[in-house]
Each structure stands twice: as structure tokens, then as C-alpha cells.
Scaffold this motif. Structure first.
Motif, PDB file in Angstrom:
ATOM      1  N   LEU A  29       0.689  -1.099  -0.132  1.00 49.14           N
ATOM      2  CA  LEU A  29       0.121   0.014   0.005  1.00 49.14           C
ATOM      3  C   LEU A  29       0.925   1.121   0.006  1.00 49.14           C
ATOM      4  N   TYR A  30       0.809   2.002  -0.747  1.00 46.46           N
ATOM      5  CA  TYR A  30       1.536   3.434  -0.854  1.00 46.46           C
ATOM      6  C   TYR A  30       0.361   4.613  -1.089  1.00 46.46           C
ATOM      7  N   ALA A  31       0.288   5.179  -0.071  1.00 47.18           N
ATOM      8  CA  ALA A  31      -0.388   6.413   0.110  1.00 47.18           C
ATOM      9  C   ALA A  31       0.177   7.585   0.060  1.00 47.18           C
ATOM     10  N   GLY A  32       0.366   8.373  -0.945  1.00 46.34           N
ATOM     11  CA  GLY A  32       1.009   9.559  -1.089  1.00 46.34           C
ATOM     12  C   GLY A  32       0.152  10.861  -1.226  1.00 46.34           C
ATOM     13  N   ARG A  33       0.697  11.856  -0.598  1.00 47.01           N
ATOM     14  CA  ARG A  33       0.029  13.164  -0.606  1.00 47.01           C
ATOM     15  C   ARG A  33       1.333  14.239  -0.832  1.00 47.01           C
ATOM     16  N   HIS A  34       0.973  15.479  -0.868  1.00 43.81           N
ATOM     17  CA  HIS A  34       1.675  16.695  -1.101  1.00 43.81           C
ATOM     18  C   HIS A  34       2.679  16.219  -2.474  1.00 43.81           C
ATOM     19  N   ASP A  35       4.002  16.479  -2.321  1.00 41.40           N
ATOM     20  CA  ASP A  35       4.901  15.958  -3.578  1.00 41.40           C
ATOM     21  C   ASP A  35       5.551  14.639  -3.342  1.00 41.40           C
ATOM     22  N   GLY A  52      -2.303   1.941  -4.816  1.00 44.46           N
ATOM     23  CA  GLY A  52      -1.921   3.218  -4.524  1.00 44.46           C
ATOM     24  C   GLY A  52      -2.887   4.193  -4.220  1.00 44.46           C
ATOM     25  N   ILE A  53      -2.798   5.161  -3.544  1.00 42.53           N
ATOM     26  CA  ILE A  53      -3.840   6.264  -3.266  1.00 42.53           C
ATOM     27  C   ILE A  53      -2.989   7.485  -3.485  1.00 42.53           C
ATOM     28  N   LEU A  54      -3.163   8.298  -4.215  1.00 37.19           N
ATOM     29  CA  LEU A  54      -2.508   9.350  -4.771  1.00 37.19           C
ATOM     30  C   LEU A  54      -3.044  10.881  -4.488  1.00 37.19           C
ATOM     31  N   ALA A 110     -11.875   2.352   2.283  1.00 40.63           N
ATOM     32  CA  ALA A 110     -12.235   1.205   1.930  1.00 40.63           C
ATOM     33  C   ALA A 110     -11.265   0.470   0.906  1.00 40.63           C
ATOM     34  N   PHE A 111     -10.476   1.575   0.140  1.00 41.75           N
ATOM     35  CA  PHE A 111      -9.850   0.979  -0.826  1.00 41.75           C
ATOM     36  C   PHE A 111      -8.679   0.416  -0.335  1.00 41.75           C
ATOM     37  N   ALA A 112      -8.180   0.823   0.605  1.00 44.32           N
ATOM     38  CA  ALA A 112      -6.722   0.274   1.496  1.00 44.32           C
ATOM     39  C   ALA A 112      -7.155  -0.775   2.209  1.00 44.32           C
ATOM     40  N   ASN A 113      -8.175  -0.996   2.587  1.00 40.66           N
ATOM     41  CA  ASN A 113      -8.550  -2.083   3.582  1.00 40.66           C
ATOM     42  C   ASN A 113      -7.953  -3.573   3.471  1.00 40.66           C
ATOM     43  N   ASP A 114      -7.931  -4.060   2.434  1.00 39.99           N
ATOM     44  CA  ASP A 114      -7.702  -5.374   2.263  1.00 39.99           C
ATOM     45  C   ASP A 114      -5.947  -5.551   2.286  1.00 39.99           C
ATOM     46  N   VAL A 115      -5.206  -4.254   1.934  1.00 36.53           N
ATOM     47  CA  VAL A 115      -3.861  -4.627   2.133  1.00 36.53           C
ATOM     48  C   VAL A 115      -3.494  -4.729   3.474  1.00 36.53           C
ATOM     49  N   VAL A 116      -4.213  -3.480   4.449  1.00 37.83           N
ATOM     50  CA  VAL A 116      -3.812  -3.349   5.735  1.00 37.83           C
ATOM     51  C   VAL A 116      -4.378  -4.554   6.463  1.00 37.83           C
ATOM     52  N   ASP A 117      -5.520  -5.189   5.968  1.00 44.01           N
ATOM     53  CA  ASP A 117      -6.100  -6.292   6.638  1.00 44.01           C
ATOM     54  C   ASP A 117      -5.064  -7.625   6.448  1.00 44.01           C
ATOM     55  N   SER A 118      -4.269  -7.440   5.600  1.00 45.55           N
ATOM     56  CA  SER A 118      -3.260  -8.496   5.403  1.00 45.55           C
ATOM     57  C   SER A 118      -2.202  -8.648   6.295  1.00 45.55           C
ATOM     58  N   ILE A 119      -2.286  -7.912   7.356  1.00 42.83           N
ATOM     59  CA  ILE A 119      -1.189  -7.398   8.515  1.00 42.83           C
ATOM     60  C   ILE A 119      -1.975  -8.374   9.648  1.00 42.83           C
ATOM     61  N   ILE A 120      -1.153  -9.187  10.133  1.00 41.76           N
ATOM     62  CA  ILE A 120      -2.051  -9.999  11.155  1.00 41.76           C
ATOM     63  C   ILE A 120      -1.946  -9.506  12.758  1.00 41.76           C
ATOM     64  N   GLU A 122       1.654 -20.885 -10.526  1.00 42.29           N
ATOM     65  CA  GLU A 122       0.285 -20.205 -10.461  1.00 42.29           C
ATOM     66  C   GLU A 122       0.914 -18.834  -9.974  1.00 42.29           C
ATOM     67  N   ALA A 123       0.617 -17.713 -10.792  1.00 44.50           N
ATOM     68  CA  ALA A 123       1.058 -16.599 -10.450  1.00 44.50           C
ATOM     69  C   ALA A 123       0.126 -15.335 -10.630  1.00 44.50           C
ATOM     70  N   HIS A 124      -0.191 -14.349  -9.699  1.00 41.81           N
ATOM     71  CA  HIS A 124      -1.235 -13.499  -9.923  1.00 41.81           C
ATOM     72  C   HIS A 124      -0.875 -12.151  -9.692  1.00 41.81           C
ATOM     73  N   GLN A 125      -0.907 -11.312 -10.327  1.00 40.18           N
ATOM     74  CA  GLN A 125      -0.442  -9.750  -9.828  1.00 40.18           C
ATOM     75  C   GLN A 125      -1.488  -8.698 -10.125  1.00 40.18           C
ATOM     76  N   LEU A 126      -1.756  -7.908  -8.901  1.00 41.35           N
ATOM     77  CA  LEU A 126      -2.781  -6.684  -9.391  1.00 41.35           C
ATOM     78  C   LEU A 126      -2.390  -5.517  -8.865  1.00 41.35           C
ATOM     79  N   ASN A 127      -2.383  -4.628  -9.464  1.00 43.78           N
ATOM     80  CA  ASN A 127      -2.257  -3.092  -9.085  1.00 43.78           C
ATOM     81  C   ASN A 127      -3.137  -2.471  -9.384  1.00 43.78           C
ATOM     82  N   ARG A 128      -3.607  -1.628  -8.253  1.00 39.18           N
ATOM     83  CA  ARG A 128      -4.761  -0.584  -8.470  1.00 39.18           C
ATOM     84  C   ARG A 128      -4.515   0.684  -7.883  1.00 39.18           C
ATOM     85  N   SER A 129      -4.709   1.743  -8.645  1.00 37.58           N
ATOM     86  CA  SER A 129      -4.189   2.982  -8.366  1.00 37.58           C
ATOM     87  C   SER A 129      -5.477   3.739  -8.431  1.00 37.58           C
TER      88      SER A 129
END
Lengths: 452, 252, 480
Positions: A289-295, A319-321, A408-418, A343-350
Motif C-alpha cells: 500500500l502506498y499512500a502519497g500526498r503533497h509532493d 496506490g492512493i495518490l 475502504a480502498f486500502a482495507n484489504d492490504v492493511v487487513d493482510s497484516i495479522i 500459478e502467479a497473479h499480480q494486481l495493481n490498483r491506483s
């Protein structure tokens, strides 16, 4: 460009003691890294792996000097903000790349576990250093890895014995303390997992002040057969600092490696993950998860190499920009010819929240085996208009609806932290970043706890 | 309570509503029926304030306010509730968070204190019984992975919690089996009182067996071409919409 | 002509003392590339002076450029001085009708299954056949003329429509765009020019069949299609090539311009000689194709690529106008030692622009097949939408399938989606076919054609049939 000739410039003066380290393995490794460094160009936009990350401003501030010591009078209170509400854990604290025993707490670790700083380990277990240092997989070794290899100032050495299982996480906390000028801080970590072992490792990068530091870390991970490592990396440095971090992992048969890398801090950050699946039944999970603001600029590069049949990998990077920020995902899945049944899967959503934010995505598949199931996907977009209307039609204002959906967009990545306390810490961070208008923090806390 | 006068609207250049007139008073249940494409859902969307429609003429007055000037959330806070024909899935936002935020926004608007998490959950659990909803759905993301019936129940649950003055049910019966239909209708019935009103938009008469309307209006080609009591719905069921089409054609 | 000749002679003599003697009657220029060769080509084509200057500028730029190396292909270095840049057919006078065409050439067309006279009568296709760089037959010209549609070999267009050429040639792919485009601009010998006037819907598919004949002859076609406001044209390009031992360079440039409200469909079946099983011979296909869409216009690329030893090709679109739309549908098949690095670029600049990318790669034998694509949403491209789907199918475990998409988004209202999958033909599917009496090769043909159907649908009917056959033929021997 950083002047790297050991005979000249600022580096030499400060690093001279490093090259006189008593461990010959470390000395040799430094020498090799230095040689590689000298033949490596400083990253520029024309290099494919640095296509979107402009370091020219940073280059002007180089060379930078490492700091050898000025952290003696720090107390536990200083690092409290990074204790995740005093989460039960074994903590090793490093300040500016130097082990700081008075802030650490590793006494209660099991007997057979070795958790110490790398320099001590080099004295006690020279064979391990020889066997493992610089040996984890890395495709296309680059400038910052060599820079770290030549100039690291210490790091953590963790050796988990066979069959060891623990619920209590190990927390490596890397903090920086500036002095006004840009400083250099480099830690090098070795994580060696025994067979059938299982642990959770948290690696946190934070700042003790708002002064700029160039952090350049490398963590090498050697999973044992049938082991499980949950590896959570949190990059929370102040927004004047820079961060160049690499994690290199070897994942043998039947072992599982699960990484979640969250970037909130730094002006420019670059995360490199190189994971090699070397045995059948191995599994690699990379969440980011990368959440950027400012520059802020946040560059994420991942390479997963499938070298063995019957291995699985799964990647989700989000990514949240906002503001003027730029987010980059550059992920590669490489399937070698012998790696059948991969079996390999990759997803990137911004998610782009402002007119001036940018998102770049480069999800790549390189496949040389035919009996494989591989997929990748990438989306760049804004918040779902229908969901916005639905929320509004229930009385929720546009601003709150926006922050709810962003969160909500970021939820599933944060939820992968146990680890609950880490998760909660991040939720609060994100909440403060994107949920400014969304009720009170106490309200959020009470609601969050209800859901837990 | 709601007064629609000569409402004309279009979307992407197509004229959908061609002059709608409708008066709804507190305590009333109105049904709008009509063939597909007659403009039923458009009317519901425009009342709720969905983007993309252009109102060309006419006005909508709700409780003395010009509804068309209000943002969707302001309409909701004033008491307009739309039960969506296709409820939206919002991954990552839990039902609880969603509903609690909405309720407190509306309560704030009405000058009531905000509910804390405990009071809120007590209220929701009570309301859930009304629509016979599985409590485990509360912690799940809004509508995500819900069955068709669960989504519709969730809409009615939201209605029960938010207590609107005017509830617009857009094809709430579509895709429901008869048991679910009864549950949904019972839920709506039990929320009915002398101060609120319901506007049921439907293609079929079936729902009206359980949710008995005071008035039935037939919408055809963007106009209300026939109004009457509940017997009109039965007549439509018997004769089909062709009857209306012929009738509308004659009157032109 | 005499005047131009004089001018060219004076130029050559002035700047170069030891060039070869310009002999306009020569059928073939000597091997190699220098400014004199370019002068020779320009003189041969009877071009206006401005055109020669344009070519020379491109050449001088090219001299300082480097051959691109970023594509996932490998080949021995090309000796650009060991190539013939101009070869004319044996006939000295261009034929005025089909009767005058060399019977051998007609026979070749027959072998390819595209008899001109049949096409004329049955399919309503106008054919502008390019044989070794020079057009030898153009049909239907008259009918098109009635509608004001210009369909000419580009060399004629340069002479007859200098204004249109000046305005549009190089306007989409500038001579300095890339190494191969610069080379093409300097030495292109022929190609096609199409202009469809305002509001005209071209009533037939326009088609050109390319074919390489003479050994060691580079092909440098240049295609320019301009669809004026509100017009429509569908253009077919098909290639076949005979067996050859030496590698041949093919560096075409295609430019499409769709003005406001216009639509261009560009379909390609590419089946150049791919080399033998061991990778000996075959065409190097380094093509630059690009279109520009103005307001409310649309351009669609549809391609079936089965040939060439090496393919380097990215038909692209610049969606400059508001509400413009672009499509790219591609099937790329590689077998044996073939290498393909192909894809598209969709650059969204206008508001409400839409693009769709459907790419189906099939790799067999020892081949490598890469999709490389860019979707760029500029800051002003409000509400732009892109959807990309890039699937790869592997046959055998010695080949490679690669996907390299680039997504660059600078606008928050954009919606960009990319999906890709890689899979193989399942043994279950093959067994099922076998059990029903279908042989393995045939079954693969059936499955492949199903896999690529989405793209075939986009091709004109007769092309689609041909393309399906091609896929099956190209895979012969790929299954053990």
C-alpha cells in the motif's frame, strides 16, 4: 553522483572505521560491493527500472555522510510512538543504522533464537555471515544495493531455529535522527529461518525528528523448508527524508513468505522486492500500500522469480495518490522454463484523488513455461461514482463519502497484516490522512473495536 | 408532502419524462406502474438526485423545499429515501460503518445527538429483526457478495434505520421469491405511519398484494396516463400494458 | 522532368565528388546507402525538389541515430550498406491495364489465391499491388475518382497532389520519430496514398498486397491515409513472401489521419517469410504505424501477424480530439525461432476519449512473443477510458510469452484497466477433441481459432477466412 572512491571525498573520512572491521567476511563483502558500485551508474530516468523516478534533485545533495553516533541519550519514551501501543514484541532498535541496546528488548526470546546486531554476529558466527551475506536473490542488482553493501553501519541478524513457532512478533525498528543536513543511514539485515519454523517480523522505518535523512536499507531473508514468515514493513519516515529499501528473499520447498509493505512516509521512496521461489510447494505473497500526498513520490518495484515447479505467488499493490504525489508500480513475474504448474497473479490498483497526482503502472509477465496459470491486472481510476451516489443518497456528504471510499480502498492490504495493534495503528494513520472530515477519532476507534 | 408539477427530463438527449404531475400526502402509499422504458426508474432517480439527467421543465416541491436544487445527501437528510433497484456494492466499507455514518449525518441534520457505537448497534440489531436479516451481514462490506434477496433486505434495513419521510421503492420486488417479497413488504408496512409516505415503483402487480397502495398511477411514454385506486393495478394485471398503450394512443 | 534532372545532377555534382553516376534508366541502384542513392530514388520517382530535401534531412538525422535495443528480440547486426534500396520490376513502362501486367506477376498472385480480376468482379476490392517497391497495377481508380477518393501509389500522389502530401506526410510519424522511421523517410520507394473527401463513405474495401521478390531488397513502403471530416474508409493490407535464405529488412511507415467525425479501419494480415525451422532467413519487420484522431473520430487497427522472423511493430493512436476513439485488435502467432515484440500505444489527449486493446499472443516452438503496450492519459484528457486485455497462449515448453504494459495516468477522472492472462491449451480439451475423432493438430487449430475469434470478428470477411487458415498452417508441426 555520490563519490564512492574510498580514497577520496566525504565518504572515506567517515567510513574509514567501517573498512577496518575485524570480520574479514564483512570486509570482503564491502570491497566487492564497492567495486560493483563504482561500475554502476547513478539511477536516471533513462534507466528502465527508474523510468518514473527522478533523483536529479537528490543527486545535487550528494555526497552525504553517515552518522556514527549521537544517540546515547535517547530513552524509551522517544520511541514510544513506534511501539504500536506497547504491542507485545521482541524489539531491536537501530538509530541511524546503529544498534541501540538501551532501547531494545530481546531478552525474552527463546534460547535457541539468535537476535543480535550483525557486527556481533560476525564475530560469533562468521560461517553464517560467509554463507548468507549478499547471497539472497537479487535480479539486476542496482546502485543502492551496492551502496548499502559498501557502507552499511550495522543491522539485525536473526536466526530462527528449526521447528520454532512463536506468536510474539520480532520488531526491527529503524529510526533516524537528523542534524539539518541530509544524512545517510544504512542498515543491513539477515533473517535466517529454520525448517518448520514460523514467525512474524515487523520492520519499521521512522523518524525521531523532521530532519532529512537518506535511508538505504537491505534485508536478506532465507526461508527454511516448510517455514512461514510474515514480514510487515512500514515506511513512516518524515516527508523530508528519502528511503531506498530492498528486501531479497529465497523461498525453498513448501515454505511460505508473506510480505506487506506499507509506505506512508518520505519525500522519495523506493521499495525493491526480489523474491525467488526455489522449491516445489513454495508460496510468496506480496501486498503493498502506498499512500502519497503533497509532493511525495513512491516507487515500488517487485520481481518474483518462479524457479521451481508447483509454486504459487500472489501480489496486490494499491496506490492512493493525493496532492502532487506520484505512485509507481513496476512488478515483474518471471517464470523459468522448468517452473511448470506455476500459478502467479499480480494486481495493481491506483486511486487518483487530485488533478495533479500521477499514477504509473508497469505490471509485467515474462513466461518461459507453458503449463502455467498467470495473470496480471492493473487499474487506475477514481472513486466509483455509483458508490458515491449511493452514499450520498443515504445522507452522507460528498467529502465523507470520498474519505470512506478511499479508506475502504486500502482495507484489504492493511487487513493482510495479522497484528491487530499494527493494523489499528495504520488505520488511524490512514484515517488521519484521508478521513479528516469523517467523524471523530474516538468514534472511529469505538466503531473499529466493535468490528474487530 | 411531495408535489411534482409538469416534470420534464431527458438523459443524453432522449426525452424520458414528458410532463409528470403527482401529489403525495403524508400517510399515503402511491404506486407507479408502467411498461419497461416508460420512465419509472428515471423518475425515482431524479427524485433522489442522480447525476446525468437534465430537468428541462417543471418543479418538485418536498415539504415546501425545491427538491431539485438540493444535493443528493441534502435530500436524504430532508427525508427522501430511495431503495435502489440494483443496490450498489461498496467493497471495503462495512455495513455498520456505512449505516452509522449515514444515520448520524441525518440525525445531525434533524438536530438530534449522534449515536455512539453501542446505541447504534442496539438500534440496528432491533431493526434487523424486522427484515429477518442475518446479523453476520452487518460486519460485511456493503452489499458485496450479498444475494439478490439479501441486497433488497439490506435496502429495507437502511430504510428502517434512517426513518425517511418519503420512501421510494424502485422495483424492490424484482428478483425476489415470494417469501422474500413478503418479508420486504412486511418490513415496509410496519414502518408506515401517518407522517410518512411511500412511493412504490413497479412493473408487476404482485408486490401490491402485500403492500396495498392508496393510489395507483400508470406511467406510459413519460406521462401519467391513468390514475386510480388499487383496482387499477388488478385491471392492468388482467389486461396487460397493451391496453394502456392502445388507450394512450387513442387519446393522442 | 528534364529540369528536375538537371537540378538533381547539379546537386550531386556540387556536394559529392565521388558518388556513382546517376543513371535514371537503371533498374537497380547499387547496394548501400548514401545521399546519392537517395537522390537517385528521388529522381527515379520524379519527385519535386522539396521531397528530396525532406528525404535528405531524414537521412542526415538517421545517421546520428542508434538502432533501438529495448525490444525483447535478438538478431545479428544489420549491415545497412549491404542492402539494395531500389529495385524496379523488369518492365520499363507501367502497365495501363491488367493485360499489360507481366504474366509471371499475375501467376504469383494466382498462387496466393488473390487473382486480381476475380477480386475486381467478386469481392469489389480495389487492388494496388506493390511488387518490389513499384506499383504495377491499380484498379477501380476510376470509380473511386467519381467520388473524389484518391487511391494512388504514393509516388504518383507526391507528383499529383503535392499540397496534400506536404500537409500530411510525416505529420503523424515525423522523419525523426525513430531509427526505422527515419530510414524509411529517407529511402521509401513506394506505397499507398488514400484521401477520402468530406462526408464520403468509401464504398469498397481498399487493399494493397505487398510481396518481396528480389533477393536482398529492402522494402520501405510508405502509406498515408487521410479521412477528411465525416468520411469513412476501410483499408486492407496483406503480405506474403516467398522462401528466402537471407534476411530481408522491411521498415514500413503507415500514417493515418482521421479528421473530425471520420472513421478509418486498418486491417493487416502479415505473413512474410518467417525463416526456416532453425531460424535461417526470414523477414525483419520493423514497422512504425500510427494514427491521429481528431474530434469525434475513430481509428481501428486489426492485425493478424503470423510471419516474419522478427516483428517490431506497435500500431498506435494519438487520440487528440475530444470524444475520439481508438481500437487495437491483434493476433500475433510465433513458431519455430520467430520473435515478435508487438503491441500498441494509446495516447489520450482529448476529453472523453476511449480506447480498447485486445491482444492475443500465441507462442509455439522455440519462439518468443511479447506484448508491449503503453496507455497514456494526459492531464487534459478528462473522463478518458481505456480497457486492455492481453492474453497469451503457450504451445510447448520451449517458447516464451511476455507482457509488458505501461500505464501512465496524469488525470484523476481517467479509468484505465489492464488485464492479462497466460495459459496453455489444456490436455483435457485436446483429449476431448481426440475422443470425438479430431486429430491433435486440427484440434489445436480449432482451439486457437476460438481463442482469436474476438480479433477475427474485426476483420473484413474474406480476410478473416484467410487469417484463420494462416493460423492453422503456421502451427503445422508445432505439436509433437
Amino acid at each position: 553522483m555520490i563519490k564512492t572512491d574510498p580514497e577520496s571525498a566525504a565518504f572515506c573520512q567517515h567510513l574509514h572505521p567501517l573498512f577496518h572491521d575485524q570480520s574479514s567476511h564483512i570486509r570482503n563483502f564491502r570491497q566487492q560491493s564497492l567495486e560493483m558500485l563504482q561500475s554502476s551508474p547513478f539511477p536516471a530516468l533513462k534507466h528502465e527500472e527508474w523510468k518514473y523516478t527522478d533523483l536529479s534533485e537528490l543527486a545535487k545533495q550528494l555526497p552525504v555522510s553517515p552518522v556514527l553516533s549521537d544517540f546515547q541519550n535517547l530513552s524509551v519514551n522517544d520511541v514510544y510512538p513506534y511501539s504500536f501501543n506497547q504491542m507485545k514484541s521482541h524489539v531491536m532498535v537501530f538509530v541511524n543504522g546503529h544498534f541501540t541496546p538501551q532501547l531494545s528488548n530481546i531478552n525474552k526470546l527463546g534460547r535457541n533464537i539468535v537476535a543480535e546486531n550483525l557486527f556481533s554476529a560476525a564475530k560469533r558466527n562468521p560461517e553464517d555471515i560467509k554463507l548468507y551475506l549478499g547471497k539472497a536473490d537479487k535480479k539486476g542488482n542496482d546502485y543502492f544495493s551496492y551502496l548499502n553493501g559498501a557502507f552499511f553501519t550495522d543491522g539485525a541478524y536473526i536466526r530462527i531455529p528449526d521447528n520454532y513457532q512463536s506468536e510474539i512478533p520480532i520488531h526491527l525498528l529503524f529510526l533516524t535522527k537528523g542534524n539539518g543536513e541530509l544524512r545517510y543511514s544504512a542498515a543491513r539485515n539477515l533473517i535466517i529461518m529454520g525448517k518448520n519454523s514460523s514467525v512474524t517480523l515487523v520492520e519499521t522505518y521512522g523518524s525521531l525528528d523532521d530532519r532529512p535523512v537518506l535511508t538505504n536499507s537491505v534485508t536478506e531473508v532465507f526461508n527454511g523448508e516448510n517455514s512461514l514468515l510474515r514480514h510487515h514493513i512500514l515506511q513512516l519516515q518524515n516527508e523530508r527524508s528519502h528511503y531506498f529499501g530492498s528486501t531479497n528473499i529465497t523461498i525453498p520447498a513448501n515454505s511460505r513468505y508473506q510480505n506487506t509493505w506499507v509506505s506512508l512516509g518520505s519525500k522519495i521512496s523506493r521499495n525493491d522486492v526480489d523474491a525467488a521461489l526455489t522449491g516445489a510447494g513454495s508460496y510468496c505473497q506480496l501486498y503493498g500500500l502506498y499512500a502519497g500526498r503533497h509532493d511525495q513520490l513512491m516507487d515500488n518495484r517487485t520481481v518474483i522469480s518462479h524457479r521451481s515447479p508447483h509454486a504459487t505467488s500472489n501480489q496486490v499493490y494499491k496506490g492512493i495518490l493525493d496532492g502532487f504525489s506520484r505512485g509507481i508500480f513496476n512488478g515483474k513475474i518471471l517464470v523459468e522454463q522448468k517452473a511448470q504448474k506455476t500459478e502467479a497473479h499480480q494486481l495493481n490498483r491506483s486511486l487518483i484523488l487530485s488533478d495533479k497526482a500521477h499514477a504509473d503502472s508497469k505490471p509485467q509477465l515474462k513466461i518461459f513455461a507453458d503449463d502455467v496459470k498467470c495473470s496480471h491486472g492493473a487499474t487506475v481510476g477514481q472513486l466509483d461514482k455509483n458508490a458515491m451516489f449511493y452514499l450520498q443518497s443515504r445522507g452522507v456528504s460528498k467529502e465523507i463519502a470520498r474519505s470512506m471510499l478511499t479508506f475502504a480502498f486500502a482495507n484489504d492490504v492493511v487487513d493482510s497484516i495479522i497484528l491487530g495493534p499494527v493494523r489499528f495503528y495504520l488505520y488511524k494513520k490512514l484515517f488521519n490522512r484521508f478521513g479528516r472530515d469523517w467523524g471523530s477519532e474516538e468514534d472511529f476507534e469505538s466503531l473499529y473495536k466493535q468490528e474487530e | 408532502m411531495l408535489s411534482i408539477r409538469n416534470l420534464k427530463a431527458s438523459i443524453e438527449g432522449n426525452h424520458i419524462l414528458k410532463g409528470i404531475n403527482l401529489e403525495i400526502h403524508p400517510g399515503e402509499v402511491h404506486a407507479i406502474m408502467g411498461p419497461n422504458g416508460s420512465g419509472k426508474s428515471t423518475l425515482a432517480h431524479i427524485l433522489a438526485g442522480k447525476e446525468g439527467y437534465i430537468v428541462e421543465d417543471g418543479e418538485v416541491i418536498f415539504e415546501g423545499k425545491n427538491l431539485l436544487e438540493l444535493a443528493p445527501e441534502e435530500r436524504a437528510r430532508e427525508g427522501v429515501f430511495l431503495a435502489f433497484q440494483y443496490p450498489i456494492e461498496i467493497p471495503g466499507v462495512s455495513n455498520t460503518t456505512f449505516l452509522k455514518t449515514a444515520l448520524n449525518e441525518i440525525r445531525k441534520h434533524r438536530g438530534l445527538s449522534e449515536l455512539d457505537a453501542m446505541d447504534f448497534l442496539t438500534l440496528v440489531r432491533k431493526r434487523m429483526k424486522l427484515v429477518d436479516m442475518d446479523p453476520s451481514l452487518l460486519g460485511r462490506p456493503v452489499n458485496e457478495g450479498f444475494s439478490g434477496g439479501e441486497k433488497k433486505r439490506n435496502e429495507i434495513l437502511q430504510m428502517a434505520v434512517l426513518e425517511p419521510r418519503l420512501a421510494i421503492l424502485d422495483e424492490t420486488d424484482s428478483g425476489l421469491d415470494i417469501d422474500a417479497l413478503k418479508t420486504v413488504a412486511n418490513g415496509v408496512n410496519s414502518l408506515k405511519n401517518k407522517d410518512n409516505a411511500t412511493l412504490v415503483v413497479t412493473h408487476y402487480q404482485r408486490l401490491l398484494d402485500y403492500l396495498v397502495p392508496d393510489y395507483v398511477h400508470v406511467l406510459f411514454d413519460g406521462r401519467i396516463v391513468e390514475s386510480g385506486d388499487k383496482t387499477l393495478a388488478l385491471e392492468l394485471e388482467r389486461k396487460g400494458y397493451d391496453w394502456i398503450k392502445t388507450k394512450a394512443g387513442d387519446s393522442k | 522532368m528534364g529540369k528536375d534532372r538537371e537540378h538533381i545532377d547539379s546537386l550531386t555534382q556540387k556536394e559529392y565528388e565521388y558518388g556513382f553516376i546517376t543513371d535514371i534508366e537503371m533498374d537497380m541502384a547499387p547496394k548501400g546507402l548514401n545521399e546519392d542513392i537517395i537522390r537517385f530514388i528521388s529522381a527515379k520517382k520524379d519527385e519535386p525538389d522539396s521531397m528530396l530535401r525532406w528525404r535528405l534531412k531524414a537521412y542526415r538525422y538517421w545517421l546520428n541515430m542508434k538502432e533501438p535495443t529495448w525490444a525483447f528480440v535478438t538478431y545479428p547486426p544489420i549491415d545497412y550498406q549491404n542492402i539494395y534500396y531500389y529495385a524496379a520490376p523488369k518492365k520499363k513502362e507501367g502497365p495501363k491495364s491488367l493485360d499489360e501486367v507481366d504474366p509471371e506477376i499475375l501467376a504469383t498472385f494466382d498462387k496466393l489465391g488473390i487473382p486480381l480480376e476475380e477480386r475486381e468482379a467478386l469481392a469489389g476490392v480495389a487492388v494496388d499491388a506493390v511488387m518490389d517497391s513499384v506499383s504495377v497495377a491499380t484498379t477501380f481508380r476510376k470509380k473511386l475518382q467519381e467520388l473524389g477518393i484518391i487511391f494512388l501509389p504514393i509516388s504518383e500522389a507526391i507528383r499529383e497532389h503535392p499540397d496534400l502530401i506536404k500537409k500530411y506526410l510525416g505529420s503523424v510519424v515525423p522523419p525523426t520519430d525513430n531509427f526505422f522511421a527515419a530510414l524509411n523517410s529517407a529511402v521509401f520507394t513506394d506505397g499507398t496514398f488514400v484521401y477520402v473527401p468530406k462526408g464520403i463513405r468509401c464504398p469498397m474495401e481498399l487493399s494493397t498486397y505487398f510481396r518481396i521478390n528480389a533477393a536482398n531488397t529492402g522494402q520501405f513502403e510508405r502509406t498515408l491515409i487521410v479521412a477528411d471530416e465525416g468520411s469513412y474508409v476501410s483499408y486492407l493490407e496483406g503480405c506474403t513472401a516467398p522462401m528466402r535464405d537471407e534476411n530481408q529488412l522491411h521498415a514500413a511507415v503507415v500514417e493515418l489521419i482521421a479528421l473530425d467525425g471520420a472513421e478509418i479501419k486498418y486491417s493487416t494480415v502479415q505473413n512474410w517469410y518467417a525463416g526456416d525451422k532453425n531460424g535461417k532467413g526470414g523477414i525483419y519487420n520493423f514497422v512504425t504505424k500510427r494514427g491521429v484522431c481528431h474530434n469525434h473520430s475513430k481509428i481501428s487497427w486489426a492485425q493478424v501477424e503470423t510471419g516474419s522472423a522478427i516483428t517490431w511493430k506497435y500500431p498506435s493512436l494519438i487520440l487528440r480530439g475530444d470524444n475520439s476513439a481508438g481500437e487495437f485488435h491483434s493476433v500475433a502467432l510465433t513458431n519455430n525461432r520467430q520473435q515478435a515484440d508487438t503491441g500498441t500505444k494509446m495516447v489520450h489527449l482529448g476529453k472523453n476519449t476511449r480506447s480498447t486493446i485486445i491482444s492475443k499472443g500465441i507462442s509455439a516452438g522455440y519462439s518468443n512473443n511479447s506484448y508491449r503496450g503503453l496507455v497514456k492519459i494526459g492531464p487534459g484528457a478528462d473522463n478518458a477510458k481505456n480497457y486492455s486485455q492481453c492474453d497469451s497462449l503457450l504451445i510447448g515448453d520451449r517458447c516464451g510469452a511476455h507482457t509488458f504494459p505501461y500505464l501512465e495516468v496524469d488525470n484523476p477522472t481517467a479509468n484505465v484497466e489492464h488485464e492479462a492472462t497466460t495459459s496453455k491449451i489444456s490436455e483435457d480439451q485436446l483429449f476431448y477433441c481426440n475422443q470425438r475423432g479430431i486429430g491433435t493438430e486440427e484440434a489445436i487449430g480449432v482451439i486457437i481459432n476460438g481463442y482469436a475469434r474476438e480479433v477475427f470478428k474485426r476483420l473484413p470477411m474474406e480476410f478473416a477466412v484467410e487469417a484463420q487458415k494462416l493460423l492453422t498452417v503456421s502451427l503445422e508441426g508445432s505439436v509433437g
